[in-house]
Write a protein that holds these residues in place. Sequence first.
Motif, PDB file in Angstrom:
ATOM      1  N   ARG B  24       0.843  -1.271   0.156  1.00 33.85           N
ATOM      2  CA  ARG B  24      -0.055  -0.181  -0.061  1.00 33.85           C
ATOM      3  C   ARG B  24       0.921   1.343  -0.070  1.00 33.85           C
ATOM      4  N   ILE B  25       1.809   1.160   0.911  1.00 29.59           N
ATOM      5  CA  ILE B  25       2.847   2.379   0.794  1.00 29.59           C
ATOM      6  C   ILE B  25       3.523   2.686  -0.520  1.00 29.59           C
ATOM      7  N   VAL B  26       4.071   1.712  -1.077  1.00 30.87           N
ATOM      8  CA  VAL B  26       4.466   1.758  -2.350  1.00 30.87           C
ATOM      9  C   VAL B  26       3.721   2.464  -3.571  1.00 30.87           C
ATOM     10  N   THR B  28       0.851   3.858  -3.091  1.00 34.53           N
ATOM     11  CA  THR B  28       0.509   5.301  -2.741  1.00 34.53           C
ATOM     12  C   THR B  28       1.354   6.148  -3.178  1.00 34.53           C
ATOM     13  N   ILE B  29       2.739   5.951  -3.260  1.00 34.70           N
ATOM     14  CA  ILE B  29       3.468   7.017  -3.616  1.00 34.70           C
ATOM     15  C   ILE B  29       3.462   7.059  -5.205  1.00 34.70           C
ATOM     16  N   PHE B  30       3.381   5.963  -5.912  1.00 41.50           N
ATOM     17  CA  PHE B  30       3.186   6.042  -7.254  1.00 41.50           C
ATOM     18  C   PHE B  30       1.866   6.552  -7.791  1.00 41.50           C
ATOM     19  N   GLU B  32      -0.001   8.804  -5.923  1.00 36.58           N
ATOM     20  CA  GLU B  32       0.253  10.377  -5.724  1.00 36.58           C
ATOM     21  C   GLU B  32       0.745  11.012  -6.900  1.00 36.58           C
ATOM     22  N   ILE B  33       1.747  10.522  -7.413  1.00 38.79           N
ATOM     23  CA  ILE B  33       2.300  11.140  -8.369  1.00 38.79           C
ATOM     24  C   ILE B  33       1.713  11.207  -9.701  1.00 38.79           C
ATOM     25  N   THR B  34       1.029  10.155  -9.955  1.00 37.44           N
ATOM     26  CA  THR B  34      -0.013  10.145 -11.161  1.00 37.44           C
ATOM     27  C   THR B  34      -1.034  11.357 -10.839  1.00 37.44           C
TER      28      THR B  34
END
Lengths: 100, 93
Positions: B24-26, B28-30, B32-34
């Motif tokens: 979920r963490i990983v 979420t990061i991608f 969020e960028i998109t």
Amino acid sequence: MGDKTLTRMDLSEAVFREVGLSRNESAQLVESVLQHISDALVEGEQVKISSFGTFSVREKAARVGRNPKTGEEVPIQPRRVLTFRPSHLMKERVADGNKR
Amino acid sequence: MIRSELIQKIADENPHLYQRDVERIVNTIFDEITDAMARGDRVELRGFGAFSVKKRDARVGRNPRTGESVDVEEKHVPFFKTGKLLRDRMNGK
């Protein structure tokens, strides 16, 4: 169209909200994700994140460049450059989201 | 390296986290960028690089097979510029 600039802080805030770790730990996790991607690229490895995009390393050959101001020739050493190819999904989302 | 390998590396370094939370963490990061780029925002990650959106003007394209003209609408495309630190590291500096 938005004109905000997000930083690491916004990414760790999103992780904090999503998973409920401390802000500090969320920030460290964002940092390790970026670190692992960077390390792989420095090793010359391709990094392929499905539905996001692909980071690849390309080797550029040496060439003779020119100082545009003086016209002087300068050798440009062979170097490695990073290219990012967005996934279809990202392209679609960015195109749709920014449509007028 | 692919997404699942990245998740595994982070999971190995953080044995106190559940694998599904690391996923979920990983993700979420991608995401969020998109999401930011879909809003037209920039994401600037010092030392790593910056994601931004570039506008491509409307143009008259051509069907390469038939030679027929086609109107191509204005569109926005994702763009990444490598950060200085990463560029230097890739070149052994």
